[in-house]
Write an enzyme that holds these catalytic residues in place. Structure first.
Site, PDB file in Angstrom:
ATOM      1  N   ASP A 102      -5.869  19.820  -2.492  1.00 40.05           N
ATOM      2  CA  ASP A 102      -6.199  20.196  -1.119  1.00 40.05           C
ATOM      3  C   ASP A 102      -7.617  20.757  -1.136  1.00 40.05           C
ATOM      4  O   ASP A 102      -7.862  21.808  -1.736  1.00 40.05           O
ATOM      5  CB  ASP A 102      -5.198  21.269  -0.653  1.00 40.05           C
ATOM      6  CG  ASP A 102      -4.974  21.244   0.829  1.00 40.05           C
ATOM      7  OD1 ASP A 102      -5.976  21.147   1.560  1.00 40.05           O
ATOM      8  OD2 ASP A 102      -3.813  21.349   1.257  1.00 40.05           O
ATOM      9  N   ASP A 204      -8.837  19.640   4.280  1.00 40.30           N
ATOM     10  CA  ASP A 204      -8.455  20.619   5.297  1.00 40.30           C
ATOM     11  C   ASP A 204      -9.400  20.542   6.503  1.00 40.30           C
ATOM     12  O   ASP A 204     -10.620  20.465   6.338  1.00 40.30           O
ATOM     13  CB  ASP A 204      -8.544  22.016   4.658  1.00 40.30           C
ATOM     14  CG  ASP A 204      -7.906  23.091   5.502  1.00 40.30           C
ATOM     15  OD1 ASP A 204      -6.688  23.016   5.714  1.00 40.30           O
ATOM     16  OD2 ASP A 204      -8.625  24.011   5.943  1.00 40.30           O
ATOM     17  N   GLU A 267      -7.167  15.989   7.429  1.00 44.70           N
ATOM     18  CA  GLU A 267      -6.374  16.696   8.440  1.00 44.70           C
ATOM     19  C   GLU A 267      -7.145  16.669   9.755  1.00 44.70           C
ATOM     20  O   GLU A 267      -8.230  17.261   9.867  1.00 44.70           O
ATOM     21  CB  GLU A 267      -6.131  18.151   8.031  1.00 44.70           C
ATOM     22  CG  GLU A 267      -5.187  18.837   9.015  1.00 44.70           C
ATOM     23  CD  GLU A 267      -5.203  20.361   8.950  1.00 44.70           C
ATOM     24  OE1 GLU A 267      -4.261  20.980   9.463  1.00 44.70           O
ATOM     25  OE2 GLU A 267      -6.176  20.934   8.411  1.00 44.70           O
ATOM     26  N   HIS A 330       3.179  22.219   6.026  1.00 47.71           N
ATOM     27  CA  HIS A 330       3.285  23.677   5.887  1.00 47.71           C
ATOM     28  C   HIS A 330       2.814  24.427   7.132  1.00 47.71           C
ATOM     29  O   HIS A 330       2.840  25.656   7.144  1.00 47.71           O
ATOM     30  CB  HIS A 330       2.450  24.113   4.676  1.00 47.71           C
ATOM     31  CG  HIS A 330       1.008  23.794   4.854  1.00 47.71           C
ATOM     32  ND1 HIS A 330       0.523  22.500   4.897  1.00 47.71           N
ATOM     33  CD2 HIS A 330      -0.065  24.586   5.063  1.00 47.71           C
ATOM     34  CE1 HIS A 330      -0.774  22.530   5.110  1.00 47.71           C
ATOM     35  NE2 HIS A 330      -1.162  23.772   5.219  1.00 47.71           N
ATOM     36  N   ASP A 331       2.353  23.695   8.145  1.00 48.00           N
ATOM     37  CA  ASP A 331       1.918  24.330   9.397  1.00 48.00           C
ATOM     38  C   ASP A 331       2.873  24.041  10.550  1.00 48.00           C
ATOM     39  O   ASP A 331       2.633  24.498  11.675  1.00 48.00           O
ATOM     40  CB  ASP A 331       0.537  23.808   9.807  1.00 48.00           C
ATOM     41  CG  ASP A 331      -0.550  24.179   8.823  1.00 48.00           C
ATOM     42  OD1 ASP A 331      -0.451  25.244   8.180  1.00 48.00           O
ATOM     43  OD2 ASP A 331      -1.508  23.394   8.691  1.00 48.00           O
TER      44      ASP A 331
END
Ligand code: NOJ
Length: 531
Positions: A102, A204, A267, A330-331
């Protein structure tokens, strides 16, 4: 159509996201780590996935649990060492799994030596590595930009009298991507990990890299409703999707292309027409996959999902971009909780049979649900900073992986307190119990990945939705040369007769049996058929 042999690994395979804090705690401190992940890789390989993506494992004060990086080229001691990481990569590769990291380029931690140096004053040679502005003419923040986690996107550095930009926490200052030295340093970090054998990156908030240089106020979003996060109350026309961001991503891609067969998935939360340009063109490629989060964002409704899948698939074809699908990360709240128990397998089937790369969030293969986290155990800054917006908290989807029936579910040694509470139902919902039950969600997941291997049409085949005559049923075909597979998904609670659509041999039913060709689709059933 695309023959499987012509596809790259990130097109034909499934990406499995691991949230390292919550996968397996080998050190006994209640937080997952690299040695824990390595020990569990045979399980991951047994799922039939292609790649693991690890949420950030770099040196970090963990104020945003690793999305605040203080050294882009080292491992945080909480997770282990570079040697542990090398061992993880070696084991993954031995098992035929790719490893994706990431990469967090938009902001560093305020603990990063670059920011500490920048804080030394306006003359610091790292000052321009971050985004600084003088106060507004009357004093106060330079403009109305907001942080994703609530409050202004600006914090005052009292020593210099200037504000610095942070689109997330004040401890996550935005890097200044306009500065070529920043880009050079950040690209070196990519090379560092690729030289260590990393196969790809999840990038990200890649659509936020650059801001408009005029620093004007963003307009108010008239569609905003109370209950939504404060950040959504503005239209982000100056902080998101700027032309310079596209330029920097092209440069980033060139760095990946210095190495063989690497990839990045970005993302990006944008509508399709703004999302697909992030893949770039054949001459000027950008990300390999721009994450498509629309199944998370839209209502769970057969007609709307069909309309979206038709539009998205067509747009990807027109743009020569490979599609991809996501149900959880995870969000976002666990998809089993969002769609409900009855629809869980329908959703899983959809994710793994649509045309495009699926990304699977750890634990979704055993049907983990959101775990209610009591206020005294809440740790996510997004939730803690926005107490009036309960949905903003991300702890419920980040709880420890449920491996077995022992105390702490096999995640941590008994007697250790895991960093987030375990699901109350872990004794029933866990890998060990589901391995032993041929009708479990885990075996259903494996059956789906096996079907993808046995039927290349499900991987490279064309997609076309089918008319079923029932608004609560979404059916589609996947075709590759002579191979045809039909997928029929009943979003409703009524039995539906679809006639010809269900005429083929049943390859898999979510209800665990093998209905006769032509048998009506039962309530909440997902069925995959030979065409
Ligand atoms: C997006 C990540 O997915 C999220 O977890 C994080 O808090 C923000 N970016 C900031 O890095």
């Amino acid at each position: 159509m695309t023959l499987t042999g012509e596809l790259k690994w990130w097109q034909s395979g499934i990406i499995y996201q691991i949230y390292p804090r919550s996968f397996q705690d080998a050190s006994g401190d209640g937080v997952g780590d690299l040695r824990g992940i390595t020990a569990r890789l045979p399980y991951v390989a047994s799922l039939g996935v292609e790649a693991v993506w690890l949420s950030p494992i770099f040196t970090s004060p963990m104020r945003d649990f690793g999305y605040d990086v203080a050294d882009y080229c080292d491992i945080d001691p909480l997770f282990g060492t570079l040697e542990d990481f090398d061992a993880l990569v070696a084991e993954a590769h031995r098992l035929g799994l790719k490893v994706m990291l990431d990469y967090v380029p938009n902001h560093s931690s305020s603990d990063h030596p670059w920011f500490q140096e920048a804080l030394r004053g306006k003359d610091s040679d790292k000052r321009d590595w971050y985004v600084w502005r003088d106060p507004a003419p009357g004093g106060g923040v330079p403009n109305n930009w907001k942080s994703f986690f609530g409050g202004p996107a600006w914090t005052l550095d009292e020593a210099s009298g200037q504000y610095y930009l942070h689109q997330f926490l004040p401890t996550q200052p935005d890097l200044n991507w306009r500065n070529p030295a920043v880009r050079a340093a950040m690209f070196e970090a990519l090379r560092f990990w690729m030289r260590r054998g990393v196969d790809g990156f999840r990038v990200d908030v890649i659509w936020l890299l650059a801001e408009d240089e005029r620093f004007l106020d963003e307009p108010v979003n008239s569609d905003w409703r109370p209950g939504e996060i404060e950040h959504a109350s503005l239209e982000h026309i100056y902080t998101q999707d700027q032309p310079e961001t596209h330029e920097y991503i092209r440069e980033m891609r060139a760095v990946l292309d210095e190495f063989d067969d690497r990839m990045m998935v970005g993302e990006i939360y944008l509508p399709v027409e703004k999302l697909l340009p992030f893949a770039g063109t054949a001459d000027a490629p950008m990300v390999h996959l721009p994450f498509n989060f629309h199944l998370i964002l839209m209502p769970w409704d057969a007609e709307q999902i069909r309309a979206f899948a038709d539009r998205y698939d067509g747009a990807c074809r027109a743009a020569h971009t490979w599609p991809n699908w996501v149900l959880g990360n995870h969000d976002q709240h666990r998809f089993r909780t969002r769609v409900g128990d009855a629809q869980y397998r329908v959703a899983q089937t959809l994710l793994l049979t649509l045309r495009g790369t699926p990304t699977v969030y750890y634990g979704d293969e055993i049907g983990m649900r959101n775990v209610p986290v009591p206020p005294e155990r809440m740790v996510d800054p997004a939730g803690l900073q926005q107490p009036d917006t309960p949905a903003a908290g991300r702890d419920p989807e980040r709880t420890p992986m449920q491996w077995d029936t022992t105390p702490n579910a096999g995640f941590s040694a008994p007697g250790t307190e895991p960093w987030l509470p375990l699901a109350e139902d872990f004794a029933a919902v866990n890998v060990q119990v589901q391995e032993a039950d041929p009708n479990s969600d885990l075996h259903y997941f494996r059956a789906l990945t096996r079907l993808r291997r046995e039927h290349p049409a499900l991987v490279g085949g064309d997609y076309r939705s089918l008319d079923t005559g029932h608004p609560d049923v979404f059916a589609f075909e996947r075709t590759l040369e002579a191979g045809r597979v039909v997928v029929a998904l009943n979003f409703g609670a009524q039995t539906r007769d679809l006639g010809e659509v269900l005429g083929g041999e049943c390859l898999l039913s979510s209800l665990g049996d093998q209905p006769q060709p032509g048998a009506p689709l039962r309530p909440n059933e997902a069925r995959v058929l030979r065409g």
